[in-house]
Design an enzyme around this catalytic site. Structure first.
Site, mmCIF file in Angstrom:
data_model
loop_
_atom_site.group_PDB
_atom_site.id
_atom_site.type_symbol
_atom_site.label_atom_id
_atom_site.label_comp_id
_atom_site.label_asym_id
_atom_site.label_seq_id
_atom_site.Cartn_x
_atom_site.Cartn_y
_atom_site.Cartn_z
ATOM 1 N N SER A 172 0.774 -1.271 0.138
ATOM 2 C CA SER A 172 0.047 0.100 -0.090
ATOM 3 C C SER A 172 0.731 1.370 0.007
ATOM 4 O O SER A 172 2.036 1.076 -0.311
ATOM 5 C CB SER A 172 -0.848 -0.049 1.241
ATOM 6 O OG SER A 172 -1.583 1.138 1.260
ATOM 7 N N LYS A 188 -4.902 3.000 -3.428
ATOM 8 C CA LYS A 188 -4.385 2.365 -2.291
ATOM 9 C C LYS A 188 -5.365 2.164 -1.173
ATOM 10 O O LYS A 188 -5.172 1.367 -0.461
ATOM 11 C CB LYS A 188 -3.063 3.107 -1.754
ATOM 12 C CG LYS A 188 -1.869 3.077 -2.884
ATOM 13 C CD LYS A 188 -1.469 1.670 -3.074
ATOM 14 C CE LYS A 188 0.052 1.760 -3.819
ATOM 15 N NZ LYS A 188 0.784 0.340 -4.266
HETATM 16 P P1 NAP Z 1 8.952 0.188 -9.269
HETATM 17 O O1 NAP Z 1 10.259 -0.336 -9.199
HETATM 18 O O2 NAP Z 1 8.384 0.843 -10.676
HETATM 19 O O3 NAP Z 1 7.887 -1.149 -9.134
HETATM 20 C C1 NAP Z 1 6.689 -1.079 -9.698
HETATM 21 C C2 NAP Z 1 6.896 -2.859 -10.354
HETATM 22 O O4 NAP Z 1 5.449 -2.743 -10.945
HETATM 23 C C3 NAP Z 1 7.702 -2.538 -11.592
HETATM 24 O O5 NAP Z 1 8.527 -3.750 -11.491
HETATM 25 C C4 NAP Z 1 6.780 -2.408 -12.850
HETATM 26 O O6 NAP Z 1 7.542 -3.159 -13.874
HETATM 27 C C5 NAP Z 1 5.503 -3.444 -12.265
HETATM 28 N N1 NAP Z 1 4.376 -2.798 -13.035
HETATM 29 C C6 NAP Z 1 3.829 -1.642 -13.031
HETATM 30 N N2 NAP Z 1 2.904 -1.656 -13.915
HETATM 31 C C7 NAP Z 1 2.605 -2.988 -14.149
HETATM 32 C C8 NAP Z 1 1.488 -3.503 -15.063
HETATM 33 N N3 NAP Z 1 0.345 -2.930 -15.388
HETATM 34 N N4 NAP Z 1 1.487 -4.940 -15.014
HETATM 35 C C9 NAP Z 1 2.492 -5.583 -14.452
HETATM 36 N N5 NAP Z 1 3.557 -5.062 -13.516
HETATM 37 C C10 NAP Z 1 3.548 -3.718 -13.540
HETATM 38 O O7 NAP Z 1 8.359 1.315 -8.040
HETATM 39 P P2 NAP Z 1 8.703 0.898 -6.425
HETATM 40 O O8 NAP Z 1 8.661 2.497 -6.278
HETATM 41 O O9 NAP Z 1 9.717 0.265 -6.042
HETATM 42 O O10 NAP Z 1 7.351 0.600 -6.018
HETATM 43 C C11 NAP Z 1 6.704 -0.875 -5.669
HETATM 44 C C12 NAP Z 1 5.649 -0.630 -4.877
HETATM 45 O O11 NAP Z 1 5.866 0.108 -3.664
HETATM 46 C C13 NAP Z 1 4.435 -0.095 -5.447
HETATM 47 O O12 NAP Z 1 3.189 -0.663 -4.968
HETATM 48 C C14 NAP Z 1 4.307 1.440 -4.828
HETATM 49 O O13 NAP Z 1 3.045 1.901 -5.011
HETATM 50 C C15 NAP Z 1 4.833 0.978 -3.482
HETATM 51 N N6 NAP Z 1 5.529 2.111 -2.755
HETATM 52 C C16 NAP Z 1 6.405 2.725 -2.973
HETATM 53 C C17 NAP Z 1 7.317 3.985 -2.009
HETATM 54 C C18 NAP Z 1 8.535 4.188 -2.750
HETATM 55 O O14 NAP Z 1 9.025 5.084 -1.897
HETATM 56 N N7 NAP Z 1 9.060 3.682 -3.729
HETATM 57 C C19 NAP Z 1 6.603 4.342 -1.057
HETATM 58 C C20 NAP Z 1 5.350 3.731 -0.906
HETATM 59 C C21 NAP Z 1 4.689 2.577 -1.604
HETATM 60 P P3 NAP Z 1 7.202 -3.069 -15.419
HETATM 61 O O15 NAP Z 1 7.225 -1.449 -15.589
HETATM 62 O O16 NAP Z 1 8.250 -3.633 -16.161
HETATM 63 O O17 NAP Z 1 5.676 -3.547 -15.874
#
Ligand code: NAP
Ligand code: COA
Length: 275
Positions: A148, A166
């Site tokens: 989330s 979320k």
């Molecule tokens: P990220 O590396 O971009 O991770 C997102 C992943 O989801 C990627 O592997 C992407 O790969 C995949 N994805 C996106 N759209 C997709 C689709 N339609 N079908 C299948 N796969 C898909 O970003 P992250 O920042 O690490 O985020 C990961 C999770 O943590 C997310 O749920 C985000 O909301 C949550 N979050 C992140 C933070 C933060 O500080 N980064 C904070 C709070 C929550 P492809 O693009 O190759 O599909």
């Protein structure tokens, strides 16, 4: 890569962990932590290139890995990925719903399709994975972890689409915990704070303003993918066998002073961009 683990090295030996969005960032960090404890990994993402790099990294830790290029918005594609996972690695023990999309955009400028895209990837995609994974999770008496975000319970400017998605995920989590508890399936959400080196931070933290935001976090730092990986293995482990239906926040206390600092910075950036 060295991973510090406080758990028994074979905690997840022979167990299958299925991770949507497992090819990068936080979700890959989660995958690494499971791999270090003996789990087999099945990862889903759209980019073949990212999947190949992640597969190599997880195999180097010793995991059996299968990767599926699929869009979580496409239910038949996810069903196929889950069937292939069962055949290759055995039934899923832990399902991580981590795939997501995000971009900052003022609600007044956001197109209906922009709003829908994030709802479809985050919320519908999570339901797709759960629905398609249910039979296997029932067989293993497994568990689901939803990734989330703080926007689910606190408004952040220019994140209306993400907050709605979320918040929906957290409610879906509680509903499934209620309905699937009798099958022995546990469901929980993790709310990561800003995590160093990730796409989420690249998109949401204006360049050069990281230090200001770090100062606004009680623990004084952004998190790491391992912070979320360690929490995930705990939630999937027998240590958490009575925990279900909860939202666990791992953000260094970032939510305590509120979203004001971030909102001010991002508002300045958006104003600059639209000048
Ligand atoms: P990220 O590396 O971009 O991770 C997102 C992943 O989801 C990627 O592997 C992407 O790969 C995949 N994805 C996106 N759209 C997709 C689709 N339609 N079908 C299948 N796969 C898909 O970003 P992250 O920042 O690490 O985020 C990961 C999770 O943590 C997310 O749920 C985000 O909301 C949550 N979050 C992140 C933070 C933060 O500080 N980064 C904070 C709070 C929550 P492809 O693009 O190759 O599909
Ligand atoms: N600002 C405003 N609207 C945007 C936008 C932005 N930065 N990026 C995309 N959109 C809108 C598009 O204009 C489109 O709407 P339209 O048809 O009315 O023009 C809609 O969103 C869909 O865009 P599209 O590029 O076709 O979507 P996609 O399905 O290919 O990609 C995204 C989904 C937009 C979420 C993309 O950023 C993505 O793939 N993200 C995954 C990685 C990620 O976000 N990681 C961080 C996780 S915290």
């Amino acid at each position: 890569m060295h991973i510090t683990s406080y758990f028994a090295k074979d905690l997840f030996r022979g167990k299958t962990v299925f991770i949507t969005g497992g090819s990068s960032g936080i979700n890959l960090g989660i995958a690494r932590n499971f791999a270090a404890l003996g789990a087999n990994l099945s990862i889903v993402g759209r980019s073949q290139e990212k999947l190949a790099a992640a597969t190599a990294e997880l195999k180097a830790i010793g995991a059996h890995v299968v990767a599926h290029s699929a869009d979580v918005r496409d239910y038949p594609a996810l069903e196929k990925a889950l069937q292939e996972t069962n055949t290759a690695l055995g039934p899923v023990h832990t399902l991580i719903c981590g795939a997501a999309g995000n971009f900052p955009c003022p609600a007044a400028d956001l197109s209906p399709n922009g709003f829908k895209s994030v709802i479809d990837i985050d919320l519908l995609g999570s339901f797709h994975a759960c629905r398609a994974g249910f039979a296997q999770l029932r067989e293993t008496q497994g568990n689901i972890i939803f990734i989330s975000a703080g926007m689910a319970f606190m408004p952040y400017a220019f994140q209306a689409h993400v907050g709605a998605a979320k918040a929906g995920i957290d409610n879906l989590m509680r509903n499934l915990a209620l309905e699937w508890g009798p099958f022995g399936i546990r469901c929980n959400s993790i709310v990561p704070g800003p995590i160093e080196g990730t796409e989420g931070v690249r998109r949401l933290v204006p360049e050069g303003s990281g230090d200001l935001l770090r100062k606004a976090i009680p623990l004084g730092r952004f998190g790491t993918p391992d912070d979320i990986g360690q929490l995930s293995v705990f939630l999937a482990s027998p240590l958490a066998s009575y925990i279900t239906g909860t939202v666990i926040v791992a953000d260094g206390g970032q939510n305590l002073p509120g979203s004001g600092a971030w909102t001010q910075l991002i508002a300045t950036e958006i104003a600059k961009a639209s000048r």
